[in-house]
Design a protein around this motif. Sequence first.
Motif, mmCIF file in Angstrom:
data_model
loop_
_atom_site.group_PDB
_atom_site.id
_atom_site.type_symbol
_atom_site.label_atom_id
_atom_site.label_comp_id
_atom_site.label_asym_id
_atom_site.label_seq_id
_atom_site.Cartn_x
_atom_site.Cartn_y
_atom_site.Cartn_z
ATOM 1 N N ARG A 1 -70.269 66.333 -8.013
ATOM 2 C CA ARG A 1 -70.538 67.779 -7.967
ATOM 3 C C ARG A 1 -70.464 68.405 -9.362
ATOM 4 N N GLN A 2 -69.566 67.877 -10.194
ATOM 5 C CA GLN A 2 -69.395 68.433 -11.532
ATOM 6 C C GLN A 2 -70.435 67.923 -12.526
ATOM 7 N N ILE A 3 -71.122 66.831 -12.193
ATOM 8 C CA ILE A 3 -72.072 66.258 -13.140
ATOM 9 C C ILE A 3 -73.333 67.106 -13.260
ATOM 10 N N ARG A 4 -73.765 67.699 -12.186
ATOM 11 C CA ARG A 4 -75.024 68.447 -12.229
ATOM 12 C C ARG A 4 -74.901 69.646 -13.173
ATOM 13 N N GLY A 5 -75.923 69.828 -13.988
ATOM 14 C CA GLY A 5 -75.903 70.889 -14.994
ATOM 15 C C GLY A 5 -75.647 70.308 -16.373
ATOM 16 N N TRP A 6 -75.946 71.111 -17.402
ATOM 17 C CA TRP A 6 -75.897 70.579 -18.759
ATOM 18 C C TRP A 6 -74.504 70.123 -19.154
ATOM 19 N N TRP A 7 -73.466 70.824 -18.667
ATOM 20 C CA TRP A 7 -72.099 70.466 -19.047
ATOM 21 C C TRP A 7 -71.740 69.063 -18.535
ATOM 22 N N GLY A 8 -71.938 68.863 -17.248
ATOM 23 C CA GLY A 8 -71.604 67.563 -16.674
ATOM 24 C C GLY A 8 -72.491 66.452 -17.191
ATOM 25 N N LEU B 1 -77.673 54.095 -18.905
ATOM 26 C CA LEU B 1 -76.473 54.073 -18.085
ATOM 27 C C LEU B 1 -76.230 55.404 -17.388
ATOM 28 N N SER B 2 -76.654 56.504 -17.993
ATOM 29 C CA SER B 2 -76.388 57.836 -17.439
ATOM 30 C C SER B 2 -77.362 58.235 -16.338
ATOM 31 N N ILE B 3 -78.600 57.784 -16.428
ATOM 32 C CA ILE B 3 -79.643 58.245 -15.506
ATOM 33 C C ILE B 3 -79.239 58.113 -14.036
ATOM 34 N N PRO B 4 -78.652 56.994 -13.590
ATOM 35 C CA PRO B 4 -78.289 56.914 -12.170
ATOM 36 C C PRO B 4 -77.336 58.014 -11.720
ATOM 37 N N PHE B 5 -76.392 58.403 -12.574
ATOM 38 C CA PHE B 5 -75.441 59.445 -12.194
ATOM 39 C C PHE B 5 -76.088 60.822 -12.262
ATOM 40 N N TRP B 6 -76.945 61.052 -13.250
ATOM 41 C CA TRP B 6 -77.707 62.301 -13.283
ATOM 42 C C TRP B 6 -78.554 62.436 -12.021
ATOM 43 N N PHE B 7 -79.184 61.341 -11.643
ATOM 44 C CA PHE B 7 -80.052 61.364 -10.464
ATOM 45 C C PHE B 7 -79.235 61.665 -9.202
ATOM 46 N N ALA B 8 -78.110 60.960 -9.032
ATOM 47 C CA ALA B 8 -77.286 61.167 -7.839
ATOM 48 C C ALA B 8 -76.804 62.612 -7.753
ATOM 49 N N ALA B 9 -76.441 63.206 -8.901
ATOM 50 C CA ALA B 9 -75.949 64.579 -8.890
ATOM 51 C C ALA B 9 -77.022 65.575 -8.476
ATOM 52 N N ARG B 10 -78.271 65.224 -8.668
ATOM 53 C CA ARG B 10 -79.365 66.132 -8.327
ATOM 54 C C ARG B 10 -79.857 65.969 -6.893
ATOM 55 N N VAL B 11 -79.477 64.874 -6.238
ATOM 56 C CA VAL B 11 -79.956 64.669 -4.869
ATOM 57 C C VAL B 11 -78.852 64.752 -3.825
ATOM 58 N N PRO C 1 -69.640 63.021 -2.631
ATOM 59 C CA PRO C 1 -69.167 61.848 -3.378
ATOM 60 C C PRO C 1 -69.231 60.559 -2.576
ATOM 61 N N LEU C 2 -69.147 60.671 -1.260
ATOM 62 C CA LEU C 2 -69.164 59.465 -0.428
ATOM 63 C C LEU C 2 -70.562 58.891 -0.260
ATOM 64 N N ALA C 3 -71.570 59.715 -0.445
ATOM 65 C CA ALA C 3 -72.958 59.240 -0.301
ATOM 66 C C ALA C 3 -73.618 58.987 -1.650
ATOM 67 N N ALA C 4 -72.956 59.337 -2.733
ATOM 68 C CA ALA C 4 -73.605 59.286 -4.055
ATOM 69 C C ALA C 4 -73.881 57.867 -4.522
ATOM 70 N N TRP C 5 -73.093 56.876 -4.066
ATOM 71 C CA TRP C 5 -73.276 55.508 -4.566
ATOM 72 C C TRP C 5 -74.650 54.970 -4.233
ATOM 73 N N TRP C 6 -75.218 55.401 -3.117
ATOM 74 C CA TRP C 6 -76.494 54.846 -2.660
ATOM 75 C C TRP C 6 -77.653 55.266 -3.568
ATOM 76 N N PRO C 7 -77.906 56.584 -3.763
ATOM 77 C CA PRO C 7 -78.993 56.951 -4.694
ATOM 78 C C PRO C 7 -78.705 56.515 -6.126
ATOM 79 N N ALA C 8 -77.449 56.564 -6.562
ATOM 80 C CA ALA C 8 -77.122 56.121 -7.920
ATOM 81 C C ALA C 8 -77.403 54.627 -8.079
#
Length: 535
Positions: free
Chosen positions: A60-67, A116-126, A130-137
């Motif tokens: 939840r905190q990753i989405r946006g320029w700060w995260g 390395l960052s793209i998967p986490f950026w992607f998960a934060a946008r979709v 936190p429990l479902a984020a591993w799949w899209p990432a």
Amino acid sequence: MDSNVTSDERVNFRRGRAAKWLAAPIVAAAAAVFVAAPWLDQRLVWCEWIGVATALLLVRQIRGWWGEAWTLAAATFALTIAFHWTPTVLAYAMNSDYEIGLLFAAPIVLWDAVRLSIPFWFAARVTRDPLAAWWPAGLAAVAVEAFMPAVFPWKLGYSQAAWPQLVQSVDLFGPEFSTLIVFAHAGLIAWIVTTLTGRGRLRCAAASWGGVAAVGLCFVNAAYGVGAMSAWSRALETAPRLKVAVAQANPEDEDGIEALRTLTGRACADSGRLPDLVCWPECSGGSYEAGLDSLADPHRVVALSREPNRGLRPLDEPTCALLFGGKIYTGHPEKPKSLHQSAILIDASQAILGRYHKRHLMPFGEYVPGTDVYPDLKLYFPMQDEMTEGTEATVLSCGPVARLGVMLCYEDMIPGAARSLVRGAANVLVSLINGSAFTEPLTLRQHRLLAQLRSVECRRSFVRCAATGETCVISPLGTIVAELPLHVRDVLVADVPLLEVTTLASRLGPAFPILAAAGALAIAFRRRLADRTGP
């Protein structure tokens, strides 16, 4: 801030903002250390899961320029720790100072940090769960690792090789599947943490489909790993064997070739069965004209070769087949039309049985990436010769049974290189490596780690012959069954089982990453559609 806000509320707001500013670098640094740990000590497999799980729990905190900025910073820090040798190697390649190597290493590390960052950026946008984020990432990571280029093609899943039960499934879906398993374990940790700390949400967290899916995939993968290792172990017991002698000495040393000859003599002096094959490292032979078909006649070898090592004949009287690294050229020796880094196989009569030309050249060692855009880059990376890429996955026959799938140095990190050789009927993989530029032991171990899963995905014995290390034999289970210490001159003799079965991963090639990319796109499309239609 509203004038009605009390002074205590203002203080609490400032404290909260300060805590946020302090927490971000601490959490980023901690996650980076965990992600990097297995690359420094390969027994710390579980640290990779914790590092990835930390990012998933903060989706939840990753989405946006700060995260996103702190995610990139954490990735950069992790790669800087894991591959801290990069500036030294580049400085060596440029024959320059460390500072110049650092200047060129910085954009390479930053590029890999984006990977390395793209998967986490992607998960934060979709998703914000936190429990479902591993799949899209995980799906995004598989696609990025397969299709986004890198100078050193590492994958997160390679960090799991020390626990072979976890990586057996790469014979089905390819090496990128091991990365999805890393994300599944991270999802399992996120599920456990959320379940134990959720309080009123405990029951909801325990029933989360994302957590249940992570548990299920981890269980199925581990069960397949145990079963596969047992089944393949039985197959290895009855497989035909190739006796190999693998010599480790740096041919670039003043007496390096003589050391390789001495080691070969030692291996062949055994009163029992002679080796079926002796292996020397990359760059241990001369540079020969393509029409040369034998090394038996010294005068003809001199006439049909060029500097350096003009006229070099590895052995005067070989007693068995010898596979060594040399160069093959066409055209005039001073200005050849083509010049290949090659593996050359000769028999006991010194007849050349076959040649394999390197198809994937070493960045900054045999070619300079980006010179098609900035030709002046070549000025910073002086190379004695401009090498030519090979085009054929040539398999070399050795005796009545063995068919050698040869790779040269950098190639053993490329999954497609090994798969193409197995599809060409190779029943054993052999890698000839120079690696003399890599003086730090960790660098040599990481090179082996980036290559180790070739044995599992292809289910082939994998013989690595390196000038300074790691010289070893890796079984089709992905375990190291024999090895030599680093930076010593020695010879390793081993009986290597030969397998013929072609794995699903070898047949399908990049099919799984393509499906993963399609799955990630479908998730992104569904999320965009949901945002447009609303609740």
